[in-house]
Design a protein around this motif. Structure first.
Motif, PDB file in Angstrom:
ATOM      1  N   TRP A  91      10.451  21.493  12.168  1.00  0.00           N
ATOM      2  CA  TRP A  91      10.801  20.534  12.468  1.00  0.00           C
ATOM      3  C   TRP A  91      10.617  19.242  11.848  1.00  0.00           C
ATOM      4  O   TRP A  91      11.510  18.599  10.769  1.00  0.00           O
ATOM      5  CB  TRP A  91      10.765  19.926  13.648  1.00  0.00           C
ATOM      6  CG  TRP A  91      11.934  18.876  14.273  1.00  0.00           C
ATOM      7  CD1 TRP A  91      12.581  18.044  14.234  1.00  0.00           C
ATOM      8  CD2 TRP A  91      10.494  16.753  13.837  1.00  0.00           C
ATOM      9  NE1 TRP A  91      13.146  16.786  14.177  1.00  0.00           N
ATOM     10  CE2 TRP A  91      11.734  16.175  13.776  1.00  0.00           C
ATOM     11  CE3 TRP A  91       9.258  16.918  13.309  1.00  0.00           C
ATOM     12  CZ2 TRP A  91      11.043  15.237  13.599  1.00  0.00           C
ATOM     13  CZ3 TRP A  91       8.882  15.627  13.199  1.00  0.00           C
ATOM     14  CH2 TRP A  91      10.452  14.426  13.209  1.00  0.00           C
ATOM     15  N   ALA A  92       9.142  18.974  11.190  1.00  0.00           N
ATOM     16  CA  ALA A  92       9.241  18.613  10.422  1.00  0.00           C
ATOM     17  C   ALA A  92       9.485  18.552   8.602  1.00  0.00           C
ATOM     18  O   ALA A  92      10.255  17.531   7.808  1.00  0.00           O
ATOM     19  CB  ALA A  92       7.658  18.276  10.126  1.00  0.00           C
TER      20      ALA A  92
ATOM     21  N   THR B  37       6.717  25.624  16.024  1.00  0.00           N
ATOM     22  CA  THR B  37       7.999  24.573  15.819  1.00  0.00           C
ATOM     23  C   THR B  37       8.269  23.294  15.318  1.00  0.00           C
ATOM     24  O   THR B  37       8.589  22.960  14.859  1.00  0.00           O
ATOM     25  CB  THR B  37       8.029  24.599  17.846  1.00  0.00           C
ATOM     26  OG1 THR B  37       8.548  25.769  18.299  1.00  0.00           O
ATOM     27  CG2 THR B  37       9.227  23.889  18.046  1.00  0.00           C
ATOM     28  N   ALA B  38       6.185  22.636  15.233  1.00  0.00           N
ATOM     29  CA  ALA B  38       6.419  21.301  14.887  1.00  0.00           C
ATOM     30  C   ALA B  38       6.538  21.440  13.491  1.00  0.00           C
ATOM     31  O   ALA B  38       7.401  20.740  12.978  1.00  0.00           O
ATOM     32  CB  ALA B  38       5.242  20.317  15.953  1.00  0.00           C
TER      33      ALA B  38
ATOM     34  N   GLU C 112      13.565  17.959   8.802  1.00  0.00           N
ATOM     35  CA  GLU C 112      13.099  16.613   8.550  1.00  0.00           C
ATOM     36  C   GLU C 112      12.954  15.946   7.364  1.00  0.00           C
ATOM     37  O   GLU C 112      13.931  15.081   6.667  1.00  0.00           O
ATOM     38  CB  GLU C 112      12.310  16.026   9.532  1.00  0.00           C
ATOM     39  CG  GLU C 112      12.691  14.440  10.221  1.00  0.00           C
ATOM     40  CD  GLU C 112      14.169  14.391  10.951  1.00  0.00           C
ATOM     41  OE1 GLU C 112      14.381  13.319  10.442  1.00  0.00           O
ATOM     42  OE2 GLU C 112      14.951  14.768  11.182  1.00  0.00           O
TER      43      GLU C 112
ATOM     44  N   VAL D  38       3.120  15.605  10.124  1.00  0.00           N
ATOM     45  CA  VAL D  38       3.055  16.497  11.110  1.00  0.00           C
ATOM     46  C   VAL D  38       2.074  16.747  11.381  1.00  0.00           C
ATOM     47  O   VAL D  38       0.855  16.916  10.501  1.00  0.00           O
ATOM     48  CB  VAL D  38       4.607  17.781  11.138  1.00  0.00           C
ATOM     49  CG1 VAL D  38       3.446  18.009  10.057  1.00  0.00           C
ATOM     50  CG2 VAL D  38       4.035  17.997  12.764  1.00  0.00           C
TER      51      VAL D  38
ATOM     52  N   SER E 174       1.733  25.269  16.551  1.00  0.00           N
ATOM     53  CA  SER E 174       2.481  24.101  15.692  1.00  0.00           C
ATOM     54  C   SER E 174       3.357  24.744  14.789  1.00  0.00           C
ATOM     55  O   SER E 174       3.628  24.008  13.934  1.00  0.00           O
ATOM     56  CB  SER E 174       1.427  23.724  15.130  1.00  0.00           C
ATOM     57  OG  SER E 174      -0.230  23.156  15.428  1.00  0.00           O
TER      58      SER E 174
ATOM     59  N   ILE F 272      -0.505  19.783  13.270  1.00  0.00           N
ATOM     60  CA  ILE F 272      -0.855  20.471  13.481  1.00  0.00           C
ATOM     61  C   ILE F 272      -1.734  21.310  13.888  1.00  0.00           C
ATOM     62  O   ILE F 272      -3.204  20.471  12.925  1.00  0.00           O
ATOM     63  CB  ILE F 272      -0.122  22.003  11.810  1.00  0.00           C
ATOM     64  CG1 ILE F 272      -1.079  21.655  10.755  1.00  0.00           C
ATOM     65  CG2 ILE F 272       1.104  21.539  12.056  1.00  0.00           C
ATOM     66  CD1 ILE F 272      -0.759  23.042   9.604  1.00  0.00           C
TER      67      ILE F 272
END
Length: 58
Positions: free
Chosen positions: A26-27, A22-23, A30, A12, A20, A14
């Motif tokens: 999520w990462a 939210t990303a 995941e 991911v 950043s 950033i």
């Protein structure tokens, strides 16, 4: 030609100047879900022309 390479990590990007979170969240989810390492890629803005340091003012 088809690329069939598989990465065994979650990557991911950033940017500390942007939202950043939210990303990144999520990462993390995941990577945990897939039981894979997490690689963070930090985005830095370019240094001014002629600068020899990645740190501003140095």
């Amino acid at each position: 030609m088809e690329n069939t390479a598989v990465r065994n990590e979650v990557i991911v990007g950033i940017d500390p100047r942007q939202q950043s979170v939210t990303a990144l969240a999520w990462a993390v989810d995941e990577a945990v879900r897939r039981r894979l390492p997490l690689r963070l890629v930090l985005v830095c803005h370019p240094c001014p022309a002629g600068s020899t340091s990645a740190r501003p003012g140095v």
